[in-house]
Scaffold this motif. Sequence first.
Motif, PDB file in Angstrom:
ATOM      1  N   GLY A 208       0.820  -1.211   0.000  1.00 16.10           N
ATOM      2  CA  GLY A 208       0.000   0.000   0.000  1.00 16.10           C
ATOM      3  C   GLY A 208       0.851   1.257   0.000  1.00 16.10           C
ATOM      4  O   GLY A 208       0.544   2.234  -0.699  1.00 16.10           O
ATOM      5  N   ALA A 209       1.945   1.232   0.789  1.00 18.55           N
ATOM      6  CA  ALA A 209       2.844   2.389   0.827  1.00 18.55           C
ATOM      7  C   ALA A 209       3.532   2.597  -0.516  1.00 18.55           C
ATOM      8  O   ALA A 209       3.676   3.736  -0.989  1.00 18.55           O
ATOM      9  CB  ALA A 209       3.886   2.194   1.931  1.00 18.55           C
ATOM     10  N   LEU A 210       3.951   1.509  -1.167  1.00 16.46           N
ATOM     11  CA  LEU A 210       4.618   1.619  -2.467  1.00 16.46           C
ATOM     12  C   LEU A 210       3.671   2.161  -3.529  1.00 16.46           C
ATOM     13  O   LEU A 210       4.054   2.989  -4.364  1.00 16.46           O
ATOM     14  CB  LEU A 210       5.176   0.261  -2.892  1.00 16.46           C
ATOM     15  N   TRP A 211       2.420   1.708  -3.503  1.00 15.63           N
ATOM     16  CA  TRP A 211       1.450   2.224  -4.467  1.00 15.63           C
ATOM     17  C   TRP A 211       1.077   3.672  -4.160  1.00 15.63           C
ATOM     18  O   TRP A 211       0.847   4.470  -5.062  1.00 15.63           O
ATOM     19  CB  TRP A 211       0.201   1.340  -4.495  1.00 15.63           C
ATOM     20  N   GLY A 212       1.026   4.006  -2.875  1.00 15.04           N
ATOM     21  CA  GLY A 212       0.751   5.395  -2.511  1.00 15.04           C
ATOM     22  C   GLY A 212       1.849   6.329  -2.981  1.00 15.04           C
ATOM     23  O   GLY A 212       1.573   7.409  -3.527  1.00 15.04           O
ATOM     24  N   ILE A 213       3.099   5.903  -2.804  1.00 19.10           N
ATOM     25  CA  ILE A 213       4.210   6.753  -3.211  1.00 19.10           C
ATOM     26  C   ILE A 213       4.323   6.826  -4.730  1.00 19.10           C
ATOM     27  O   ILE A 213       4.834   7.814  -5.279  1.00 19.10           O
ATOM     28  CB  ILE A 213       5.526   6.244  -2.566  1.00 19.10           C
ATOM     29  N   ALA A 214       3.829   5.803  -5.428  1.00 17.83           N
ATOM     30  CA  ALA A 214       3.870   5.817  -6.893  1.00 17.83           C
ATOM     31  C   ALA A 214       2.723   6.635  -7.476  1.00 17.83           C
ATOM     32  O   ALA A 214       2.938   7.524  -8.309  1.00 17.83           O
ATOM     33  CB  ALA A 214       3.820   4.390  -7.436  1.00 17.83           C
ATOM     34  N   ALA A 215       1.492   6.362  -7.027  1.00 16.58           N
ATOM     35  CA  ALA A 215       0.323   7.000  -7.635  1.00 16.58           C
ATOM     36  C   ALA A 215       0.136   8.443  -7.176  1.00 16.58           C
ATOM     37  O   ALA A 215      -0.076   9.343  -8.001  1.00 16.58           O
ATOM     38  CB  ALA A 215      -0.933   6.189  -7.310  1.00 16.58           C
ATOM     39  N   LEU A 216       0.243   8.661  -5.864  1.00 18.56           N
ATOM     40  CA  LEU A 216      -0.015  10.000  -5.331  1.00 18.56           C
ATOM     41  C   LEU A 216       1.233  10.875  -5.330  1.00 18.56           C
ATOM     42  O   LEU A 216       1.227  11.989  -5.847  1.00 18.56           O
ATOM     43  CB  LEU A 216      -0.573   9.895  -3.904  1.00 18.56           C
ATOM     44  N   SER A 217       2.312  10.353  -4.741  1.00 21.36           N
ATOM     45  CA  SER A 217       3.503  11.171  -4.535  1.00 21.36           C
ATOM     46  C   SER A 217       4.388  11.252  -5.776  1.00 21.36           C
ATOM     47  O   SER A 217       5.400  11.963  -5.748  1.00 21.36           O
ATOM     48  CB  SER A 217       4.324  10.610  -3.363  1.00 21.36           C
ATOM     49  N   THR A 218       4.031  10.527  -6.830  1.00 21.60           N
ATOM     50  CA  THR A 218       4.823  10.583  -8.056  1.00 21.60           C
ATOM     51  C   THR A 218       3.972  11.013  -9.244  1.00 21.60           C
ATOM     52  O   THR A 218       4.201  12.078  -9.823  1.00 21.60           O
ATOM     53  CB  THR A 218       5.488   9.222  -8.342  1.00 21.60           C
ATOM     54  N   VAL A 219       2.966  10.223  -9.612  1.00 23.79           N
ATOM     55  CA  VAL A 219       2.170  10.544 -10.804  1.00 23.79           C
ATOM     56  C   VAL A 219       1.458  11.883 -10.629  1.00 23.79           C
ATOM     57  O   VAL A 219       1.656  12.830 -11.403  1.00 23.79           O
ATOM     58  CB  VAL A 219       1.151   9.425 -11.094  1.00 23.79           C
ATOM     59  N   PHE A 220       0.613  11.963  -9.616  1.00 25.00           N
ATOM     60  CA  PHE A 220      -0.145  13.189  -9.394  1.00 25.00           C
ATOM     61  C   PHE A 220       0.786  14.357  -9.079  1.00 25.00           C
ATOM     62  O   PHE A 220       0.608  15.476  -9.563  1.00 25.00           O
ATOM     63  CB  PHE A 220      -1.144  12.970  -8.259  1.00 25.00           C
ATOM     64  N   ALA A 221       1.837  14.075  -8.292  1.00 25.63           N
ATOM     65  CA  ALA A 221       2.747  15.141  -7.873  1.00 25.63           C
ATOM     66  C   ALA A 221       3.486  15.759  -9.054  1.00 25.63           C
ATOM     67  O   ALA A 221       3.606  16.982  -9.149  1.00 25.63           O
ATOM     68  CB  ALA A 221       3.750  14.601  -6.856  1.00 25.63           C
ATOM     69  N   TYR A 222       3.959  14.932  -9.987  1.00 24.89           N
ATOM     70  CA  TYR A 222       4.774  15.489 -11.059  1.00 24.89           C
ATOM     71  C   TYR A 222       3.951  16.151 -12.156  1.00 24.89           C
ATOM     72  O   TYR A 222       4.448  17.024 -12.865  1.00 24.89           O
ATOM     73  CB  TYR A 222       5.722  14.436 -11.626  1.00 24.89           C
ATOM     74  N   VAL A 223       2.717  15.758 -12.293  1.00 20.59           N
ATOM     75  CA  VAL A 223       1.833  16.517 -13.181  1.00 20.59           C
ATOM     76  C   VAL A 223       1.693  17.944 -12.638  1.00 20.59           C
ATOM     77  O   VAL A 223       1.780  18.936 -13.382  1.00 20.59           O
ATOM     78  CB  VAL A 223       0.466  15.836 -13.311  1.00 20.59           C
ATOM     79  N   LEU A 224       1.508  18.064 -11.317  1.00 17.61           N
ATOM     80  CA  LEU A 224       1.452  19.386 -10.690  1.00 17.61           C
ATOM     81  C   LEU A 224       2.798  20.104 -10.784  1.00 17.61           C
ATOM     82  O   LEU A 224       2.859  21.296 -11.072  1.00 17.61           O
ATOM     83  CB  LEU A 224       1.055  19.247  -9.217  1.00 17.61           C
TER      84      LEU A 224
END
Length: 289
Positions: A208-224
Amino acid sequence: MLLCLAAVWGGSFFFAEIALREVPPMTITLHRVFWALPLLFILIRLRRLSLPRDPQIWLGYLGMGALNNAIPFSLIFWAQQQIDSGVASILNGTTAMFGAVVAGLLLKDEPLTRNKIAGAVIGLAGVAVIMGPDAIAGLNPGNLAQFAVILGAVSYAFASVWGKVMLAGQPPMMNAFGMICGTILLMIPVVLLVDGVPSVSLSLPVWGALWGIAALSTVFAYVLYFAILIRAGAANLMLVTLLIPPFAIGLGALFLGEVIAPAAWIGFAIIAVGFAVTDGRIFSRFNRS
């Protein structure tokens, strides 16, 4: 947009703290970008974006992958084996100071000024308060970990300038996708050499932590990230690192039982003052009034 970015990046320190229970630091970096890649690919297909064909753009992506992902992620995740996520996020706040100075040295439209130099000195004083008087005299693992976070902040600062120079004309989502491709290309051989083949036999919280860091802290974050970089410039983008610690500290205290020492809070306040001096806009408003 800055507040949203601060929230999801603050969460990355929390997710990493959980993942480190079973996964080594460099492998976490690879997980972070590997699982982010298909999600970003889906997004660029939905947006009907075409992959660039210019080799120079892909060189830009490779450079961003190194400066903005591979180097700082690995350094910070390694550091979090020795120090709490809240302290790591506070030291990461020096990115704002370094970003303004590096942009001032390298970008013509963001010149180096006396304010930026003074702010850098004040910010370094804040770092010294956090690390304590014994940081230089005795280089224990905790001190080395704090230095590692600072080196990661310097890498982020150079990444913001690299991105503005090399990738400003590209769509933010494509920039995020290309950067992730570059990071994976760099990290696969490093992880295989240092950590070996990554294990998939992990507990549910770690996945769950790995998916959170990938989906939220990476994908969404870098679009922003790239959207803000294009609209507001490299120095303004670095403001986000001053907003990250409250989110990271709150999550660490609520779910991991972390407690931040008073010296760290004092140091963070000094770093924030340093960036306020570097930026200069707050003081100019007072002068006008």
